[in-house]
Design a protein around this motif. Structure first.
Motif, PDB file in Angstrom:
ATOM      1  N   VAL A  11      -8.878  -6.884  -8.127  1.00  0.00           N
ATOM      2  CA  VAL A  11      -8.656  -7.732  -6.953  1.00  0.00           C
ATOM      3  C   VAL A  11      -7.228  -8.252  -6.900  1.00  0.00           C
ATOM      4  N   ASN A  12      -6.685  -8.698  -8.045  1.00  0.00           N
ATOM      5  CA  ASN A  12      -5.338  -9.266  -8.011  1.00  0.00           C
ATOM      6  C   ASN A  12      -4.294  -8.211  -7.642  1.00  0.00           C
ATOM      7  N   GLU A  13      -4.493  -6.965  -8.069  1.00  0.00           N
ATOM      8  CA  GLU A  13      -3.563  -5.902  -7.716  1.00  0.00           C
ATOM      9  C   GLU A  13      -3.674  -5.539  -6.225  1.00  0.00           C
ATOM     10  N   GLN A  14      -4.902  -5.499  -5.743  1.00  0.00           N
ATOM     11  CA  GLN A  14      -5.104  -5.185  -4.327  1.00  0.00           C
ATOM     12  C   GLN A  14      -4.489  -6.262  -3.450  1.00  0.00           C
ATOM     13  N   LEU A  15      -4.667  -7.533  -3.855  1.00  0.00           N
ATOM     14  CA  LEU A  15      -4.094  -8.638  -3.090  1.00  0.00           C
ATOM     15  C   LEU A  15      -2.570  -8.588  -3.150  1.00  0.00           C
ATOM     16  N   SER A  16      -2.021  -8.203  -4.294  1.00  0.00           N
ATOM     17  CA  SER A  16      -0.570  -8.091  -4.434  1.00  0.00           C
ATOM     18  C   SER A  16      -0.020  -7.025  -3.486  1.00  0.00           C
ATOM     19  N   LEU A  18      -1.375  -6.050  -0.754  1.00  0.00           N
ATOM     20  CA  LEU A  18      -1.532  -6.579   0.605  1.00  0.00           C
ATOM     21  C   LEU A  18      -0.381  -7.527   0.931  1.00  0.00           C
ATOM     22  N   CYS A  19       0.009  -8.363  -0.038  1.00  0.00           N
ATOM     23  CA  CYS A  19       1.134  -9.281   0.177  1.00  0.00           C
ATOM     24  C   CYS A  19       2.425  -8.511   0.438  1.00  0.00           C
ATOM     25  N   VAL A  20       2.639  -7.450  -0.333  1.00  0.00           N
ATOM     26  CA  VAL A  20       3.836  -6.623  -0.144  1.00  0.00           C
ATOM     27  C   VAL A  20       3.872  -6.067   1.278  1.00  0.00           C
ATOM     28  N   LEU A  29       5.413 -13.908   1.248  1.00  0.00           N
ATOM     29  CA  LEU A  29       4.289 -14.185   0.357  1.00  0.00           C
ATOM     30  C   LEU A  29       4.642 -13.818  -1.076  1.00  0.00           C
ATOM     31  N   PRO A  30       4.141 -14.576  -2.042  1.00  0.00           N
ATOM     32  CA  PRO A  30       4.351 -14.204  -3.449  1.00  0.00           C
ATOM     33  C   PRO A  30       3.574 -12.931  -3.766  1.00  0.00           C
ATOM     34  N   VAL A  31       4.142 -12.095  -4.579  1.00  0.00           N
ATOM     35  CA  VAL A  31       3.483 -10.829  -4.903  1.00  0.00           C
ATOM     36  C   VAL A  31       2.912 -10.838  -6.312  1.00  0.00           C
ATOM     37  N   ASP A  40      -5.495 -19.264  -3.399  1.00  0.00           N
ATOM     38  CA  ASP A  40      -4.430 -19.876  -2.591  1.00  0.00           C
ATOM     39  C   ASP A  40      -3.588 -18.818  -1.890  1.00  0.00           C
ATOM     40  N   ILE A  41      -3.302 -17.718  -2.579  1.00  0.00           N
ATOM     41  CA  ILE A  41      -2.504 -16.658  -1.963  1.00  0.00           C
ATOM     42  C   ILE A  41      -3.284 -15.987  -0.841  1.00  0.00           C
TER      43      ILE A  41
END
Length: 381
Positions: A11-16, A18-20, A29-31, A40-41
């Motif tokens: 999940v954290n990689e997928q969200l990262s 998405l932020c990129v 957004l923080p990556v 929070d992200i």
């Protein structure tokens, strides 16, 4: 830049990722995503989600939102509720452009949180708001029976039930689905009791105005029995409704003359009111009189003889009355007229007709039995 593929990764990689991607659309957004800052992200991603609309085709936008949905569902129930409400708000408050894809995305979210969960109530209300704003009801479920079923599954309170029915009514009204919206408003007003009918005063008032303005609605006696409408007794709006339920054209003309400003304040067309009241007046006249002389029609409808033929043609088109014109005898011959009200007298008349049909069928049956007996005797000989 091509849309990233959010594959089955942590999940954290997928969200990262998405932020990129959202950052390429102008966000900041923080990556670096950890388990501690993940929620929070995700809130920040949704807060900046509007940016993905710019320069992105509908399919890619839908793909991004679906990726967000999949991440939302990993959160705790309390966080999911907050995120779903934020997502819904973002999709609804966006400009009216690309309304079709916005509704489709909301419908995806609605199905994702499952209809039996109360979060679906939040999303469905958002769908109705957007459908109302963009006059687009064709992409969302609006069947009243289904909404009743969902209301039970979602265990809505009375206030929540009133809220969703009001939104459904507004959406159907804006989409010009007058018959469906009328049923919803009657359902809404019917949920009030004597104790809280006063709370529905504005809804009852609006229901009356919209019903009077609808060129396809002629039967309105069912409104009189609704408690919120009864609460309006003694007010001008109730007096006007009563005229449309059981009065004649002359009653409306007198009311309008005495309350011209009030009728105008309702946004109703005086000319359209006259046209509807003429039809309603003829319906009342035709129930007991099947031959209506031209002179009587001219007098009651306050029109010239040259207008009679066109008027009768328009009335027949409503299917409230079946009639034809006898020019030689200068009369209107009525073969059927709908009752404007259906009370005890009409029930008794219906009972008499059914009993007469039953007697007639009995006589036909006896006749057939006698005929069958005679044929059998002749065959035996």
């Amino acid at each position: 830049m091509s849309l990233p593929a959010f594959i089955n990764v942590p999940v954290n990689e997928q969200l990262s990722e998405l932020c990129v991607y959202v950052n390429t659309k102008g966000a900041e957004l923080p990556v670096e995503v950890t388990q501690a800052n993940q929620s929070d992200i995700l809130v920040r991603v949704i807060s900046d989600i509007d940016k993905v609309w710019k320069g992105t085709d509908d399919n890619d936008v839908e793909y991004v939102f679906n990726s967000v949905f999949s991440l939302v569902l990993y959160e705790s129930p309390e966080v999911i509720k907050r995120l779903v409400e934020l997502l819904t708000e973002k999709l609804v408050i966006g400009n009216g452009e690309r309304a079709a894809i916005r509704l489709r995305i909301l419908y995806n979210l609605f199905n994702g949180v499952e209809p039996e969960k109360r979060l679906a109530f939040v999303v469905y209300c958002g769908m109705l708001k957007l459908a109302c704003k963009t006059k687009n009801c064709d992409q969302i479920p609006t069947d009243l029976d289904m909404v009743r079923k969902w209301s039970g599954l979602w265990k809505l309170t009375k206030d929540e039930t009133h809220h969703v029915l009001k939104l459904l009514y507004d959406a159907l009204q804006e989409c010009k689905h007058s018959e469906a919206s009328s049923k919803v408003m009657i359902e809404l007003l019917g949920t009030y009791t004597t104790d809280n009918a006063s709370k529905a005063r504005d809804d009852a008032h609006r229901c009356i105005v919209n019903t009077l303005a609808d060129p396809n609605i002629y039967l309105m006696d069912h409104l009189i029995a609704l408690r919120p409408v009864k609460f309006l007794e003694g007010e001008l709006i109730h007096d006007l409704l009563t005229i449309f339920v059981s009065g004649k054209l002359i009653d409306y003309m007198e009311f309008q003359k005495a309350n011209t400003d009030f009728v105008k304040s309702l946004g109703l067309s005086h000319e359209e009111n006259i046209a509807k009241m003429r039809t309603l007046t003829l319906m009342s006249m035709a129930v007991d009189n099947k031959d209506l002389p031209f002179d009587l029609v001219i007098k009651e409808m306050q029109m010239s003889e040259d207008e009679v033929e066109g008027f009768i043609i328009d009335v027949v088109r409503t299917k409230m009355v079946r009639a034809k014109i006898d020019q030689l005898q200068r009369k209107v011959v009525v073969s059927f007229s709908t009752h404007r009200t259906f009370g005890k007298q009409q029930w008794m008349l219906l009972r008499e007709r059914l009993e007469q049909w039953e007697r007639n069928l009995g006589q036909v049956t006896k006749g057939l039995e006698s005929l069958n007996t005679a044929i059998s005797q002749q065959t035996a000989q």
